[in-house]
Every structure is written in C-alpha cells, then in structure tokens.
Design an enzyme around this catalytic site. Sequence first.
Site, PDB file in Angstrom:
ATOM      1  N   TYR A 101      42.525  36.931  36.611  1.00  0.00           N
ATOM      2  CA  TYR A 101      41.794  36.155  37.618  1.00  0.00           C
ATOM      3  C   TYR A 101      41.566  36.957  38.893  1.00  0.00           C
ATOM      4  O   TYR A 101      42.482  37.577  39.447  1.00  0.00           O
ATOM      5  CB  TYR A 101      42.546  34.864  37.972  1.00  0.00           C
ATOM      6  CG  TYR A 101      41.870  34.116  39.115  1.00  0.00           C
ATOM      7  CD1 TYR A 101      40.643  33.495  38.912  1.00  0.00           C
ATOM      8  CD2 TYR A 101      42.424  34.089  40.393  1.00  0.00           C
ATOM      9  CE1 TYR A 101      39.985  32.852  39.945  1.00  0.00           C
ATOM     10  CE2 TYR A 101      41.781  33.441  41.440  1.00  0.00           C
ATOM     11  CZ  TYR A 101      40.559  32.834  41.210  1.00  0.00           C
ATOM     12  OH  TYR A 101      39.911  32.212  42.238  1.00  0.00           O
ATOM     13  N   ASN A 112      41.435  35.385  50.777  1.00  0.00           N
ATOM     14  CA  ASN A 112      42.329  34.357  50.262  1.00  0.00           C
ATOM     15  C   ASN A 112      43.640  34.433  51.041  1.00  0.00           C
ATOM     16  O   ASN A 112      44.463  35.299  50.800  1.00  0.00           O
ATOM     17  CB  ASN A 112      42.564  34.599  48.767  1.00  0.00           C
ATOM     18  CG  ASN A 112      42.894  33.333  48.018  1.00  0.00           C
ATOM     19  OD1 ASN A 112      43.789  33.313  47.194  1.00  0.00           O
ATOM     20  ND2 ASN A 112      42.180  32.267  48.286  1.00  0.00           N
TER      21      ASN A 112
END
Length: 517
Positions: A59, A201
Amino acid sequence: MKTMKKDTLTLVPGRLTLAQLRRIWQDAVPLQLAPSAYDAIHASAATISKIVERGAPAYGINTGFGKLAKTHIPNEQLEELQRNLILSHSVGTGELMSDQTVRLVLATKIGSLARGYSGIRASVIDTMIALYNAGIMPCIPSKGSVGASGDLAPLSHMTLALMGEGEVRVDGRIMPAREALAAAGISPVNLAAKEGLALINGTQVSTALTLHGLFLAERMLEAAIVAGALSVDAAKGSDAPFDHRIHLVRGQPGQIALAGIYRQLLSGSGIRRSHLENDDRVQDPYSLRCQPQVMGACLDLIGNASRTLLVEANAVTDNPLVYADEGDVISGGNFHAEPVAFAADTLALAIAEIGALSERRIALLIDSTLSGLPPFLVASSGLNSGFMIAHVTAAALASENKSLAHPASVDSLPTSANQEDHVSMATFAGRRLHEMAYNTATIVGIELLAAAQGVDFHRPLETSPLLAQVLRRLRERVPFYDKDRLFAPDIETARQMTLRGDLAACCADLFSGLYAN
C-alpha cells in the site's frame, strides 16, 4: 552537510523538546539534523527500494490510495503516482497559515520522517531543512483537513514547495516556489515511491496549529495572572484568599502554584496595607477571590495538553510504516489525530475561561458599588463614558469564545467513500485556538488598562513593587485615562503587549517553572 552558525538548533529525531519548539515558533532559528539520524533514514529508504524491485503489492508504494488501494501501479509510473498524489490532494482553502505555524509544521515533519520509519530518502529531508533555513515558507491554506488519514490537503501544499510547484512566502512576499528555490540554490525534488504519501500522511499541521495555541495560551495565562493581581489592588481586595494553607488542603497542583504567584505579586502593596483594618467587606467576589482555583485549573489543562502535544510532535504518524530491520511495511492508523483534537479542545476551555474570568473583573472594576472607584473608571462620569463600552467589547469577545470552545472532537464526517469513516477534526480544533487567544488577549488587555486606572486612582498609595513595574511599563505606552479620548489604539496596544508577553516579562522569574520544557 554545511556547517551552521552557533545558534543552530540540532534536531534529534524523537527528542524534540517544548523549549525547542517554542524557539522555532518565536524565531526562525536555523535547523540541522543530528548526524546520527541518517543511518535509520538510509535503511528505511533501502527497504522501499527492495519492495519496488520485488514488485509485490504494498500500500502506498505501488498501489493507489484510500479506496483505490487495490489498484496496482507499475514501477515505471511510481514517480508519476507520487506527483499526481500531491497535485490532486492540494485542495486547501482559506487564509494562509502564519510563518510561525509553518515553521512548526516543517520542523515536526522533518523530525518525524528522520526517525526512519517512513521510507523517505535523506535527500528529501535535507531539502526540507534547506527550505526552512532559507526562510522559504510554503503557502499552506488553513482549511481543508479533517484530521484523519493525516492532514492531507495542507501537507500537500507544503510538499508542493519541495517540488518547485505552487507558491511560497519569503520575508512576507508571496512568490512562485520554483523562483524562490532557484534564488536559494535549492533543487526541486522528484518524489520516489512512497515519498509523497510519507510527506502528506501525518498530524503535523494539526499539531503545529495546536502548539501555536498552546504557546499563546501560556502567554494569556501569565498576562491574566498579572492583570488579576493588579485588579485585586485596584478594587482594594484581600490577599487572604491566597494564603498557602487554603490551597494545600485542596491539593490541586496548579492552584497551589498560582496562589504562590499571586502572593508574590501582591507582596508589599501599600494599597493592601491601607485597608487591613476597618474594612467592612467580609469577602471579595469570586472573580478576585477564586483566581488560584480557576486559573490553576487552566494551568493544569495547559500542562496536560502540552504533554500530549510533545509526544505528538515527536511521533511517527504517516502510513504505512517501514520497519527496516525486519523488512516489514505495516499499515495502521497513526495518522488519526484524536489525541491532538482532545488537547486542542481542552486548551480551548482554558483560553475561554481565562478570558471569562478577566471579563468579570472588568465588570467589577467599572461598577462603583463593588469597586469603590469612580463610575466607569473616569472622572466626571456622565460627561465622560470611560470604560463603559470597552467592557462591552470584552463581554462580546468572552461570549464569542464560549461558542468557539465547543469541542471539535465530538464531530465526525466520513470521507473517501466511507473508507475513512471516523475523523478527529483536530485541524479545526487547533486552528480556532488562534482566534480564541486573540479574543482573550483583547479582554486581558482591557483589564490591564482598567486595573491600572484603578490603581492610579488610589495614589498616593502604591501597589506592590512587582506590580509597580508592570504599571510603569504599561504607562510608557498608554497614559492615564483622564477624560474620553479615542480608546481603540490604547486597547490595541495593551492587546499586543499581552500577546508578546511584555507585561508578564516584568515578573518572568515567577513564571519560569510553570511549564514543561
């Protein structure tokens, strides 16, 4: 790495202190990364390179993002994937964040990435440091993050600057990022696998906004303590409620600490000596008498928030995380900013209450039946309105802060097609602290003017030596209000002195041990 000048602050990943964060917030102190950090950074980046070579889906490295995580991206498109991520996520709006806040964003992001769990190359981190040290501040809109899956939009605007895209601010002037980087001799970054995701993030924007609120809250607390002590003398209040024995039997640490500060601030007051006997008042109103209890509780909230924020300022909060020793990449949820949202919400309570108590003391001082001072703190009241409408301003701001203090963390709206189905709202929780602090600074500034006016009416009696220093400093900027005049500039001066900590600086030694470092 180039040699930095003596006052350069060395960032040791995971070991940032609040004292260092305050320095970064207050001044554009140059930064450098501790040399010991680079081994972990290199190992983490090498782990990502190996995963890319193997081609197995991971991911954020060779897949799409969020709801699109099942889409595999071929190796030859990985740089384009990261670039597209930043461009598509740069959707912030609203006023730009201040340089103070952007410095905190950059510093905490550098510290987090440099811990070696993010898979980002050292050259990218070094570019961030170069950007900071050149005074090139990315233009980051203040709205557009819900504080979960990281502060995606604002951190994307930060990352644009590294890529030579978007706009930056240099010495207060907004200009294209590519132009600013070229002038500083900094090459734009081409993001490799996972690097865009690592950069955007995380909770660094929410944390920086809340740290900004924390540092302002500390200044509001100090100024309001000084103003409150001055108001005690202005109203010829009693210092008996600050007796240490009262506070020891309750045991609340903030209350005990601040009662001691009030005692020191009022020690040696000639005004207090003048009414030790033959004073028919038995007890003062709560806004005078209960200051250690209320302000001490605010201090404890500020302390609790500071502990949470210090942990978060040092935290690794991107996703997925890279464990180089084991060769593992693990997806989790450290980007969820709930701890920051809770810290911001408790700071909002403290900031609101500091202002609320200050407003009550202004109301007391202008009421001649309670304070014994001339009505509205001016001679020839009637002809002069004095502090009448200044109090209305304080009341309006105190009321506004009550609405702003509503907890942001209890709200949540799902995003990303319900993949991100619970969010923290930490970014708004932190952002609104700036407005609240400015409201409270205005209220406390008005109280300082009112209390100074009251003390001056008692002359030739003198206040305490410490409070006399405060009064002298204030009077250097704002004269006694002998008759009505344009009042707004005086209030603005007092507000600015409160925000800068000018008046509390007269008593700096009293406050030096209050906060965590």
